[in-house]
Write a protein that holds these residues in place. Sequence first.
Motif, mmCIF file in Angstrom:
data_model
loop_
_atom_site.group_PDB
_atom_site.id
_atom_site.type_symbol
_atom_site.label_atom_id
_atom_site.label_comp_id
_atom_site.label_asym_id
_atom_site.label_seq_id
_atom_site.Cartn_x
_atom_site.Cartn_y
_atom_site.Cartn_z
ATOM 1 N N TYR A 1 0.805 -1.235 0.000
ATOM 2 C CA TYR A 1 0.000 0.000 0.000
ATOM 3 C C TYR A 1 0.833 1.279 0.000
ATOM 4 O O TYR A 1 0.268 2.365 0.002
ATOM 5 C CB TYR A 1 -0.934 -0.001 1.215
ATOM 6 C CG TYR A 1 -2.031 -1.036 1.105
ATOM 7 C CD1 TYR A 1 -3.246 -0.722 0.489
ATOM 8 C CD2 TYR A 1 -1.848 -2.329 1.562
ATOM 9 C CE1 TYR A 1 -4.250 -1.672 0.362
ATOM 10 C CE2 TYR A 1 -2.843 -3.288 1.437
ATOM 11 C CZ TYR A 1 -4.041 -2.955 0.839
ATOM 12 O OH TYR A 1 -5.029 -3.893 0.709
ATOM 13 N N ILE B 1 -6.138 3.663 2.594
ATOM 14 C CA ILE B 1 -4.815 3.153 2.230
ATOM 15 C C ILE B 1 -3.815 3.513 3.329
ATOM 16 O O ILE B 1 -3.007 2.690 3.747
ATOM 17 C CB ILE B 1 -4.380 3.703 0.849
ATOM 18 C CG1 ILE B 1 -5.308 3.168 -0.249
ATOM 19 C CG2 ILE B 1 -2.923 3.362 0.554
ATOM 20 C CD1 ILE B 1 -5.005 3.674 -1.644
ATOM 21 N N MET C 1 -3.859 1.201 6.229
ATOM 22 C CA MET C 1 -3.185 -0.093 6.078
ATOM 23 C C MET C 1 -1.718 0.008 6.469
ATOM 24 O O MET C 1 -1.160 -0.897 7.083
ATOM 25 C CB MET C 1 -3.295 -0.584 4.626
ATOM 26 C CG MET C 1 -4.698 -0.932 4.212
ATOM 27 S SD MET C 1 -5.416 -2.251 5.196
ATOM 28 C CE MET C 1 -4.544 -3.652 4.535
ATOM 29 N N ILE D 1 -3.143 -1.456 -5.659
ATOM 30 C CA ILE D 1 -3.970 -1.098 -4.501
ATOM 31 C C ILE D 1 -3.390 0.066 -3.712
ATOM 32 O O ILE D 1 -3.926 0.464 -2.703
ATOM 33 C CB ILE D 1 -4.216 -2.302 -3.560
ATOM 34 C CG1 ILE D 1 -2.922 -2.986 -3.157
ATOM 35 C CG2 ILE D 1 -5.165 -3.298 -4.214
ATOM 36 C CD1 ILE D 1 -3.116 -4.184 -2.238
#
Lengths: 206, 471
Positions: free
Chosen positions: B65, B83, B86, B415
């Motif tokens: 990430y 994000i 994470m 991602i």
Amino acid sequence: MDPFKTVNAVAAPLDLANVNTDQIFPARFIKKPRSVGYAQFTFHDLRSDAAGNERADFPLNRERYSEAEILVCGVNFGCGSSREGAVYTLIESGIRVLIAPSFGDIFAANCLKNGLLTIVLENDRVISLREELDASERPQMSVDLEAGTITTPSGEQISFSPDPFQKHCLLNGLNEIDISLEFADEVDVFETAYRKQFPWTAPPCG
Amino acid sequence: MGNARTIFEKIWESHVVTEREDGECLIYIDRLLLQENSFHAFDKIRRENRAIRNANQAFAFADHYVPTTGRSRGLDAIADPEIRNMVELIESDTREYDITLFGLGDIRQGILHIVGPEQGITQPGLVIAGADSHTSTHGALGAFAFGVGSSEVAHVLAVQGLWRQRPKVMLIEAVDPLPDGTTAKDLILAVIGKIGAAGAVGHVIEYAGSAIEGLSVEERMTVCNMSIEAGARAGLVAPDEKVFDYVRGRPYAPTGEMLNKALDYWRTLPSDPGATYDRKVVLGAEDIAPMVTWGTSPEQVAAITQSVPDPAAEGDIDRRQRMERALAYMGLRPGQELREIAIDRVFIGSCTNSRIADLRAAAKVVEGRRASVPAMVVPGSGIIKKQAEDEGLHEIFLAAGFEWREPGCSMCVAINGDSLKPGERCASTSNRNFEGRQGRGGRTHLMSPAMAAAAAVNGRLSDVRDLLGGG
Ligand code: SF4
């Protein structure tokens, strides 16, 4: 984990080979906490197009399969990434059993840990099962793990041989870590002998 | 010959803690590799109130990430709160459980499968579990390394072992050296094309033969990395002097007397003559040409000199349907020359191909030329990035109009925010060309770094040999 009970439910045919975990649970959703509910992400990009419209040709979008708890899949189902979200999303969508000629290894292990039964049958058997589901008025099947039998919509019985450990864990709803921790002494004994034989493997302190 | 064992059997047998009647073995795990997506595992540990057995055998990496630009701003460089969360979670979870983290802001930070070997965490003979399917990469050093899901990550944290049935072993023997202009990536793509995406399900692959022996340790990582794309549980190569030289002197590698002991043992690891395999596949490497994928599975691959295959010519109905679906998604016509396919973007990176040798190979093609489409290079780790800069590679890329980014997974899995737009076509050095892998609706062609560089220069899929002036 809840003990696995006999499943008597709608079964949906999913005639796609090599369905990967990106298709089951697209990577962009992995960062979502479980609390948001994962059912909304199941097969997300197969189910709907980029504009968000449902694809009519995807089996689970059809009324007759909308309540499916059993999926009859293609070869190598669940290949690709190790993301366990692919299992969480299926479970939260009510899926209890997956039948396929083969599964991605990591995915199958993840299923077991979460109470989702995976059954491997010969490819020809899986194909005829999908055809029968498509042709039958009520695509209803039952799966009895204890007895190792599947009953198809026409009443035919297919036997399957679950892995004994998988069966034991699922039927009793066991948490595998609890079982394994009963071996903690054995791990201690092993570790001591292992470190003596291979001392350089000791945890690095860098 | 009864005692002749494969390298896999030797590693396996030295790690069996106990075996149950049904054949399930509790296997000792030497190293556990974690990444941001491991948050479910830490949640499980907390929820079930478990203690972590050996925190110092686990290593965590912020890679999936992390942003690849604006890194001087640290976490603030991540605009999307989900994000950012994470990256924060892996920081707080590893702090709580006292686990080493290669995090944002650390020069050593990078992709877990790059940093593990680079730091000497990966060593011959070890059993390594990783929270990521491409953990097979580490097998290039002669380790048994495989990916696991979050429940098994939690299991390793609590138990330091995992239950496994002994897998079958498949030998892939690649004979003859690779021809000029072809690489380890072409070799593994050819293997997957030959045995299929499910070709090695249930097996551990041992790669051997003169083509493998001739590869550097880094190139072997590229090969082992994609074992999972053939359905294998793991891939490995017997360690040799190249591997020992590679490991020696790395921060987490044994030193002094310990190293000598380790070396004595490591030299006993290669498969014994006469060891038996459940399956054997022989591949002549000399026939391999630069490869590109045309479909949505790594098995849908062809030499760049070929054209898009025609589903109508495929006898097997399953394969035909898969081809039709793939071509529709990829927006390609049967019979189209692969070299005529125009691309929109180029991504050079990922745990398959972002090591220093990969960047050098791409730079060699790019030097003195210009990219005609947007292209980016994402080094596999901060250390690789620095080395490339010391060698001036970044100047070659920048002069050619490439972006020179910070290390991470980036557009391999899209991602962290780096992603393709719907319909965009990308020449990529990563490992998966699945539908939507690099962004929803994005179209991925997998290839080697040199081939991706050639595609960037020409704006279409290209045979790198034409640019290198060779045959
Ligand atoms: S680079 Fe890609 S394949 Fe490798 S670990 Fe990152 S996301 Fe996974």
